[in-house]
Design an enzyme around this catalytic site. Structure first.
Site, PDB file in Angstrom:
ATOM      1  N   ARG A  49     -18.008  21.088  -2.961  1.00  0.00           N
ATOM      2  CA  ARG A  49     -16.954  20.744  -3.938  1.00  0.00           C
ATOM      3  C   ARG A  49     -16.072  21.966  -4.216  1.00  0.00           C
ATOM      4  O   ARG A  49     -14.856  21.845  -4.325  1.00  0.00           O
ATOM      5  CB  ARG A  49     -17.564  20.249  -5.241  1.00  0.00           C
ATOM      6  CG  ARG A  49     -18.553  19.104  -5.088  1.00  0.00           C
ATOM      7  CD  ARG A  49     -17.921  17.722  -5.070  1.00  0.00           C
ATOM      8  NE  ARG A  49     -18.942  16.705  -4.999  1.00  0.00           N
ATOM      9  CZ  ARG A  49     -19.408  16.163  -3.851  1.00  0.00           C
ATOM     10  NH1 ARG A  49     -18.892  16.509  -2.683  1.00  0.00           N
ATOM     11  NH2 ARG A  49     -20.366  15.257  -3.888  1.00  0.00           N
ATOM     12  N   GLU A 193     -32.624   5.413  -8.630  1.00  0.00           N
ATOM     13  CA  GLU A 193     -31.362   5.345  -7.875  1.00  0.00           C
ATOM     14  C   GLU A 193     -31.576   5.026  -6.397  1.00  0.00           C
ATOM     15  O   GLU A 193     -31.816   5.917  -5.592  1.00  0.00           O
ATOM     16  CB  GLU A 193     -30.591   6.672  -8.013  1.00  0.00           C
ATOM     17  CG  GLU A 193     -29.275   6.662  -7.246  1.00  0.00           C
ATOM     18  CD  GLU A 193     -28.450   7.948  -7.418  1.00  0.00           C
ATOM     19  OE1 GLU A 193     -28.888   8.860  -8.127  1.00  0.00           O
ATOM     20  OE2 GLU A 193     -27.365   8.010  -6.824  1.00  0.00           O
ATOM     21  N   LYS A 235     -29.691   3.050 -11.327  1.00  0.00           N
ATOM     22  CA  LYS A 235     -28.427   3.654 -10.881  1.00  0.00           C
ATOM     23  C   LYS A 235     -28.143   3.200  -9.457  1.00  0.00           C
ATOM     24  O   LYS A 235     -28.625   3.794  -8.490  1.00  0.00           O
ATOM     25  CB  LYS A 235     -28.514   5.178 -10.960  1.00  0.00           C
ATOM     26  CG  LYS A 235     -27.272   5.889 -10.429  1.00  0.00           C
ATOM     27  CD  LYS A 235     -27.197   7.328 -10.875  1.00  0.00           C
ATOM     28  CE  LYS A 235     -26.033   8.030 -10.199  1.00  0.00           C
ATOM     29  NZ  LYS A 235     -25.711   9.322 -10.795  1.00  0.00           N
ATOM     30  N   SER A 277     -20.684   6.604  -8.254  1.00  0.00           N
ATOM     31  CA  SER A 277     -19.357   6.353  -7.689  1.00  0.00           C
ATOM     32  C   SER A 277     -19.408   6.391  -6.158  1.00  0.00           C
ATOM     33  O   SER A 277     -18.664   5.646  -5.507  1.00  0.00           O
ATOM     34  CB  SER A 277     -18.298   7.288  -8.258  1.00  0.00           C
ATOM     35  OG  SER A 277     -18.631   8.645  -8.115  1.00  0.00           O
ATOM     36  N   GLY A 278     -20.225   7.258  -5.597  1.00  0.00           N
ATOM     37  CA  GLY A 278     -20.540   7.190  -4.171  1.00  0.00           C
ATOM     38  C   GLY A 278     -19.403   7.367  -3.184  1.00  0.00           C
ATOM     39  O   GLY A 278     -19.500   6.894  -2.064  1.00  0.00           O
ATOM     40  N   GLY A 279     -18.315   7.993  -3.609  1.00  0.00           N
ATOM     41  CA  GLY A 279     -17.205   8.199  -2.682  1.00  0.00           C
ATOM     42  C   GLY A 279     -16.002   7.315  -2.984  1.00  0.00           C
ATOM     43  O   GLY A 279     -14.962   7.443  -2.343  1.00  0.00           O
TER      44      GLY A 279
HETATM   45  P1  13P Z   1     -21.398  10.213  -7.322  1.00  0.00           P
HETATM   46  O1  13P Z   1     -20.905   9.434  -8.514  1.00  0.00           O
HETATM   47  O2  13P Z   1     -20.479  11.324  -6.905  1.00  0.00           O
HETATM   48  O3  13P Z   1     -21.846   9.327  -6.198  1.00  0.00           O
HETATM   49  O4  13P Z   1     -22.678  11.021  -7.796  1.00  0.00           O
HETATM   50  C1  13P Z   1     -23.589  10.409  -8.593  1.00  0.00           C
HETATM   51  C2  13P Z   1     -24.931  10.888  -8.258  1.00  0.00           C
HETATM   52  O5  13P Z   1     -25.610  11.422  -9.092  1.00  0.00           O
HETATM   53  C3  13P Z   1     -25.440  10.654  -6.896  1.00  0.00           C
HETATM   54  O6  13P Z   1     -26.812  10.898  -6.862  1.00  0.00           O
END
Ligand code: 13P
Length: 354
Positions: A49, A193, A235, A277-279
């Site tokens: 990042r 998650e 999640k 959000s995942g991208g």
């Molecule tokens: P993102 O929302 O960037 O996908 O990250 C959330 C997260 O904690 C992934 O493990």
């Protein structure tokens, strides 16, 4: 098991499985209008990042950046909890206040990422399993003393030719269940998650099918491991077409598919679903969450636990330059407020310019 001095046990108090406290913490994390900031990027991910904005990743630059996020006045109106990385849980603000304490004083619940990452699943090309169970009980005990009240473990599921296999889904679900049980034993709310990745050219229907299968496996294992569902949060990914799928989908289509998928498999005892959000870009992540809440009410709170979608504009505004700290805080507050509106299904794109 309260200590008579308020809701949260004090540092160093004997702390352990307390269903009522777990449920209270889980509910606080999905309080109306609020969601979670995922700031738990591992050393490698945060470097990526920072590379993207031309900033150097050092222990101090990572600390300074995260201090900006945690000292944004007013963010507590939209942010219920923050997921931290091990390094950050041990760090402090410039005035010497440990980050977990700084957050707790603002009414924000500190959490901790505890998995050790997704590794190749042996003999299953293209599939991953998340590691980190060995020694986890001891690490969790330490995290509780440092002020963490919830945890996160991410499993990664890839869609491709002939994958995911049932073996991969089961291996990841078992690991998630063992992690969740250990968390509850220690007094931490586990965020479970299972992320079905957006990578690939698959359709939204295929994503729905795989997400359903992954969640069915997860809830089967959580029950087998006696995990108390009201003291957990899920999640997941949203149900989306793959990034390279020519047929992309509208927010309302995504909202319908996602809610339909979860309604068939996520028990109503789970208090909340906090999406990753995942991208997806920040605006997409917000408008799709809003679309889901607009067709509510649902059996669970539908909220966010965004990493990239909350931080992308902040990183851009900051650029690694301390003199941009206020602009970065403004960007964070704005994005958090938009997601706060999405919690009520009230986000509109003209709010982007406000
Ligand atoms: P993102 O929302 O960037 O996908 O990250 C959330 C997260 O904690 C992934 O493990």
């Amino acid at each position: 098991m309260g200590n008579g001095k308020g809701d949260l046990p004090l540092r160093g108090d004997k702390f352990g499985m307390n269903k009522e406290l777990l449920e209270r913490t889980a509910r606080a994390l999905v309080a109306p209008g609020k969601g979670i900031l995922a700031a738990d990027e591992s050393a490698g991910t945060i470097k990526k990042r920072f590379d993207g904005i031309g900033a150097e990743s050092t222990e101090e630059s990572r600390r300074a950046y995260r201090e900006i996020l945690f000292t944004t006045t007013g963010a507590e109106e939209y942010v219920s909890g923050v997921i931290l990385f091990d390094e950050t849980l041990h760090q402090s603000s410039v005035d010497g206040t440990p980050f977990p304490k700084l957050l707790a004083e603002k009414g924000i619940v500190p959490g901790i990422k505890v998995d050790k990452g997704a590794k190749d699943l042996a003999l299953f090309p293209g599939e991953k399993v998340t590691e980190g169970l060995d020694g986890l009980r001891e690490r969790l005990a330490e995290y509780v003393v440092l002020g963490a009240r919830f945890a996160k473990w991410r499993a990664v599921i890839t869609i491709g030719d002939g994958i995911p296999t049932t073996t991969c889904l089961r291996a990841n679900a078992r690991a998630l269940a063992r992690y969740a049980a250990l968390c509850q034993e220690a007094g931490l709310v586990p965020i479970v998650e299972p992320e079905v990745l957006m990578d690939g050219g698959h359709t939204i229907e295929r994503c729905e099918e795989v997400t359903f299968a992954a969640l069915r496996s997860v809830y089967h294992e959580l029950r087998e491991h006696r995990v108390v569902l009201p003291g957990t949060l899920l999640k997941p990914n949203m149900v989306l077409p793959g990034k390279d799928c020519p047929a992309q989908a509208t927010p309302s289509r995504i909202a319908e598919a996602t809610v339909r998928c979860f309604a068939g498999v996520v028990p109503v005892a789970v208090p909340g679903i906090v999406f990753l959000s995942g991208g997806q870009n920040p605006q997409e992540s917000t408008e799709r969450l809003s679309a889901m809440n607009a067709i509510g009410p649902h059996a669970w709170e539908l909220s966010f636990s965004y990493g990239r979608a909350l931080q992308e504009p902040v990183l851009k505004a900051w650029g690694g330059n301390p003199s941009n700290a206020d602009a970065a805080r403004a960007a964070f507050l704005h994005r958090a407020a938009l997601n706060g509106a999405a919690r009520y299904g009230e986000y509109t794109s003209d709010m982007e310019r406000a």
